[in-house]
Design a protein around this motif. Structure first.
Motif, PDB file in Angstrom:
ATOM      1  N   LEU A  56       0.797  -1.227   0.000  1.00  0.00           N
ATOM      2  CA  LEU A  56       0.000   0.000   0.000  1.00  0.00           C
ATOM      3  C   LEU A  56       0.828   1.274   0.000  1.00  0.00           C
ATOM      4  O   LEU A  56       0.481   2.245  -0.671  1.00  0.00           O
ATOM      5  CB  LEU A  56      -0.952   0.008   1.211  1.00  0.00           C
ATOM      6  CG  LEU A  56      -2.251  -0.789   1.004  1.00  0.00           C
ATOM      7  CD1 LEU A  56      -3.153  -0.641   2.218  1.00  0.00           C
ATOM      8  CD2 LEU A  56      -2.969  -0.339  -0.273  1.00  0.00           C
ATOM      9  N   ASP A  57       1.963   1.268   0.750  1.00  0.00           N
ATOM     10  CA  ASP A  57       2.746   2.506   0.806  1.00  0.00           C
ATOM     11  C   ASP A  57       3.311   2.860  -0.574  1.00  0.00           C
ATOM     12  O   ASP A  57       3.360   4.025  -0.960  1.00  0.00           O
ATOM     13  CB  ASP A  57       3.855   2.408   1.873  1.00  0.00           C
ATOM     14  CG  ASP A  57       4.818   1.258   1.622  1.00  0.00           C
ATOM     15  OD1 ASP A  57       4.376   0.241   1.031  1.00  0.00           O
ATOM     16  OD2 ASP A  57       6.000   1.355   1.998  1.00  0.00           O
ATOM     17  N   GLN A  58       3.697   1.854  -1.349  1.00  0.00           N
ATOM     18  CA  GLN A  58       4.204   2.113  -2.711  1.00  0.00           C
ATOM     19  C   GLN A  58       3.120   2.692  -3.609  1.00  0.00           C
ATOM     20  O   GLN A  58       3.346   3.630  -4.381  1.00  0.00           O
ATOM     21  CB  GLN A  58       4.699   0.804  -3.349  1.00  0.00           C
ATOM     22  CG  GLN A  58       6.128   0.439  -2.978  1.00  0.00           C
ATOM     23  CD  GLN A  58       6.579  -0.799  -3.747  1.00  0.00           C
ATOM     24  OE1 GLN A  58       6.269  -0.994  -4.923  1.00  0.00           O
ATOM     25  NE2 GLN A  58       7.329  -1.656  -3.074  1.00  0.00           N
ATOM     26  N   ILE A  59       1.923   2.105  -3.510  1.00  0.00           N
ATOM     27  CA  ILE A  59       0.802   2.561  -4.340  1.00  0.00           C
ATOM     28  C   ILE A  59       0.384   3.981  -3.952  1.00  0.00           C
ATOM     29  O   ILE A  59       0.106   4.820  -4.816  1.00  0.00           O
ATOM     30  CB  ILE A  59      -0.383   1.566  -4.195  1.00  0.00           C
ATOM     31  CG1 ILE A  59      -0.131   0.345  -5.081  1.00  0.00           C
ATOM     32  CG2 ILE A  59      -1.712   2.191  -4.540  1.00  0.00           C
ATOM     33  CD1 ILE A  59      -0.207   0.628  -6.577  1.00  0.00           C
ATOM     34  N   HIS A  60       0.394   4.256  -2.645  1.00  0.00           N
ATOM     35  CA  HIS A  60       0.044   5.614  -2.195  1.00  0.00           C
ATOM     36  C   HIS A  60       1.055   6.626  -2.702  1.00  0.00           C
ATOM     37  O   HIS A  60       0.693   7.703  -3.159  1.00  0.00           O
ATOM     38  CB  HIS A  60      -0.027   5.671  -0.655  1.00  0.00           C
ATOM     39  CG  HIS A  60      -1.249   5.003  -0.116  1.00  0.00           C
ATOM     40  ND1 HIS A  60      -1.325   4.482   1.149  1.00  0.00           N
ATOM     41  CD2 HIS A  60      -2.444   4.750  -0.694  1.00  0.00           C
ATOM     42  CE1 HIS A  60      -2.515   3.944   1.340  1.00  0.00           C
ATOM     43  NE2 HIS A  60      -3.209   4.088   0.219  1.00  0.00           N
ATOM     44  N   HIS A  61       2.329   6.268  -2.617  1.00  0.00           N
ATOM     45  CA  HIS A  61       3.394   7.163  -3.084  1.00  0.00           C
ATOM     46  C   HIS A  61       3.222   7.457  -4.583  1.00  0.00           C
ATOM     47  O   HIS A  61       3.231   8.621  -5.012  1.00  0.00           O
ATOM     48  CB  HIS A  61       4.755   6.509  -2.805  1.00  0.00           C
ATOM     49  CG  HIS A  61       5.927   7.275  -3.333  1.00  0.00           C
ATOM     50  ND1 HIS A  61       6.211   8.571  -2.935  1.00  0.00           N
ATOM     51  CD2 HIS A  61       6.871   6.943  -4.242  1.00  0.00           C
ATOM     52  CE1 HIS A  61       7.288   9.000  -3.569  1.00  0.00           C
ATOM     53  NE2 HIS A  61       7.707   8.036  -4.380  1.00  0.00           N
ATOM     54  N   ALA A  62       3.035   6.387  -5.369  1.00  0.00           N
ATOM     55  CA  ALA A  62       2.887   6.549  -6.819  1.00  0.00           C
ATOM     56  C   ALA A  62       1.663   7.400  -7.139  1.00  0.00           C
ATOM     57  O   ALA A  62       1.704   8.298  -7.997  1.00  0.00           O
ATOM     58  CB  ALA A  62       2.759   5.180  -7.485  1.00  0.00           C
ATOM     59  N   SER A  63       0.597   7.150  -6.432  1.00  0.00           N
ATOM     60  CA  SER A  63      -0.650   7.853  -6.668  1.00  0.00           C
ATOM     61  C   SER A  63      -0.526   9.344  -6.323  1.00  0.00           C
ATOM     62  O   SER A  63      -1.022  10.214  -7.043  1.00  0.00           O
ATOM     63  CB  SER A  63      -1.702   7.143  -5.824  1.00  0.00           C
ATOM     64  OG  SER A  63      -2.848   7.851  -5.774  1.00  0.00           O
ATOM     65  N   THR A  64       0.185   9.634  -5.239  1.00  0.00           N
ATOM     66  CA  THR A  64       0.416  11.031  -4.848  1.00  0.00           C
ATOM     67  C   THR A  64       1.218  11.761  -5.925  1.00  0.00           C
ATOM     68  O   THR A  64       0.917  12.900  -6.291  1.00  0.00           O
ATOM     69  CB  THR A  64       1.184  11.093  -3.500  1.00  0.00           C
ATOM     70  OG1 THR A  64       0.443  10.338  -2.549  1.00  0.00           O
ATOM     71  CG2 THR A  64       1.355  12.510  -3.012  1.00  0.00           C
ATOM     72  N   LEU A  65       2.241  11.093  -6.453  1.00  0.00           N
ATOM     73  CA  LEU A  65       3.048  11.700  -7.516  1.00  0.00           C
ATOM     74  C   LEU A  65       2.183  11.988  -8.745  1.00  0.00           C
ATOM     75  O   LEU A  65       2.256  13.071  -9.333  1.00  0.00           O
ATOM     76  CB  LEU A  65       4.204  10.770  -7.902  1.00  0.00           C
ATOM     77  CG  LEU A  65       5.343  10.629  -6.888  1.00  0.00           C
ATOM     78  CD1 LEU A  65       6.318   9.538  -7.332  1.00  0.00           C
ATOM     79  CD2 LEU A  65       6.086  11.952  -6.704  1.00  0.00           C
ATOM     80  N   LEU A  66       1.368  11.023  -9.152  1.00  0.00           N
ATOM     81  CA  LEU A  66       0.525  11.197 -10.340  1.00  0.00           C
ATOM     82  C   LEU A  66      -0.436  12.371 -10.160  1.00  0.00           C
ATOM     83  O   LEU A  66      -0.619  13.183 -11.078  1.00  0.00           O
ATOM     84  CB  LEU A  66      -0.261   9.914 -10.632  1.00  0.00           C
ATOM     85  CG  LEU A  66       0.588   8.759 -11.191  1.00  0.00           C
ATOM     86  CD1 LEU A  66      -0.178   7.446 -11.131  1.00  0.00           C
ATOM     87  CD2 LEU A  66       1.045   9.062 -12.620  1.00  0.00           C
ATOM     88  N   LYS A  67      -1.019  12.480  -8.966  1.00  0.00           N
ATOM     89  CA  LYS A  67      -1.949  13.580  -8.708  1.00  0.00           C
ATOM     90  C   LYS A  67      -1.237  14.928  -8.743  1.00  0.00           C
ATOM     91  O   LYS A  67      -1.841  15.953  -9.022  1.00  0.00           O
ATOM     92  CB  LYS A  67      -2.646  13.385  -7.358  1.00  0.00           C
ATOM     93  CG  LYS A  67      -3.702  12.281  -7.399  1.00  0.00           C
ATOM     94  CD  LYS A  67      -4.326  12.106  -6.034  1.00  0.00           C
ATOM     95  CE  LYS A  67      -5.180  10.856  -6.007  1.00  0.00           C
ATOM     96  NZ  LYS A  67      -5.490  10.439  -4.632  1.00  0.00           N
TER      97      LYS A  67
END
Ligand code: TXA
Ligand code: MG
Length: 312
Positions: free
Chosen positions: A4-15
């Protein structure tokens, strides 16, 4: 699936408009928020593409895809048969489509796909955005099928590479244009022509006929109806000005600036929208200030050259 932490990080960058490389079942993609012109422009900059190819928009589900494209029976049949999976559908954009013009490279159509890779779906669901994602290689090189390939190709250019191991298909998705009566196979792939014909119960035109409408050559590729004058250093009273940089001719009446600070990524992000906005009755010509022939300027000048050649 990713922690989850990886997905959250990636998602934050994309946003935040940053790029994230992620695995799909076909090849690794270099993803950006497809709604954000500036984020999409960064893709072209990092890939060092000399022209603006239209990009595939990756969606989490069919309902999302349908919000952007004019859906039809052929799309419905192929989507229900092959999605999620290695098939890309080219369809007309909806009139109120919010996908960035740069993603479609100014075309009236849009390419959509739902990948089947669980990690890709997880990312799409978590960020809640449609993701424009070409293969994560530098322009003119082979597509990457492992995270290490992506690091080798683009390492310093991107902040985040999600490592999902080797891609199972290893070949780019099949691209089929279903915007007209006769479906056209634009790029062969894992989903074959036979499989498409079986699902549609009709003939699919072959890649050879598809080549005639290679994206850069498409008649529907946005071309202004006004003539375009390149390398303009002055402007006439009957001309609209597409400016670049801070040094604008004082006589200009109607001006849109690609980038006041002379930033080529910002200029690429604004290109199609500004061209469209200046292309209106009341003017006889769109004068375009010189754009440096370097970095993304090469792709911008390629596109402007086509727009100017349309009339001459
Ligand atoms: O498997 C794939 O499709 C990978 C993964 C990351 O999903 N993506 C990929 O993207 O191969 P790219 O940008 O390398 O190739 C996109 C292809 C190009 O051949 C482009 O011309 C075509 O899709 N395409 C995109 N939008 C189009 C449109 N509106 N009309 C016609 N062709 C389009
Ligand atoms: Mg590619």
């Amino acid at each position: 699936m990713f922690p989850l932490d990886q997905i959250h990080h990636a998602s934050t960058l994309l946003k935040a408009g940053e790029l994230v490389a992620f695995p799909t079942e076909t090849v690794y993609g270099l993803g950006a928020n497809a709604l954000d012109n500036l984020a999409v422009a960064r893709i072209f900059a990092v890939k060092q593409r000399p022209h603006f190819n239209p990009l595939i928009v990756h969606c989490a589900d069919i309902k999302t895809a349908q919000t952007y494209a004019q859906w039809n029976a052929q799309a419905e049949m192929l989507a229900t048969t092959f999605w999620p999976g290695p098939l890309t559908l080219v369809l007309p954009r909806k009139a109120d489509c919010t996908i960035s013009e740069l993603t479609s490279a100014g075309l009236e159509t849009i390419a959509l796909r739902i990948p089947s890779h669980p990690g890709a779906l997880q990312l799409l669901r978590e960020c809640g955005l449609p993701l424009a994602a070409p293969s994560a290689n530098r322009s003119g090189r082979v597509s990457p099928t492992t995270a290490q390939h992506v690091r080798d190709e683009l390492g310093s250019g991107i902040h985040c590479i999600l490592d999902g191991g080797a891609c199972s298909v290893g070949l780019e998705s099949t691209v089929v244009d279903v915007s007209g009566e006769a479906p056209v196979l634009l790029r062969p792939g894992f989903i074959t022509q036979d499989m498409l014909e079986l699902a549609l119960k009709k003939h699919v035109l072959s890649p050879e006929s598809g080549k005639i409408i290679a994206p850069g050559m498409l008649a529907s590729h946005y071309a202004p109806s006004l003539p375009v004058r390149l390398n303009a250093r002055s402007v006439q009273s009957d001309e609209a000005l597409l400016a670049f940089g801070g040094d604008i001719p004082p006589s200009a009446a109607d001006v849109l600036n690609l980038s006041v600070r002379g930033d080529l990524v910002e200029a690429a992000a604004n290109l199609f929208a500004h061209l469209r906005a200046l292309d209106k009755p009341g003017y006889n010509c769109i004068a375009v200030m010189p754009i440096p022939e370097e970095g993304l300027g090469i792709a911008i000048n390629d596109r402007l050259g086509r727009a100017a050649a349309q009339r001459s």
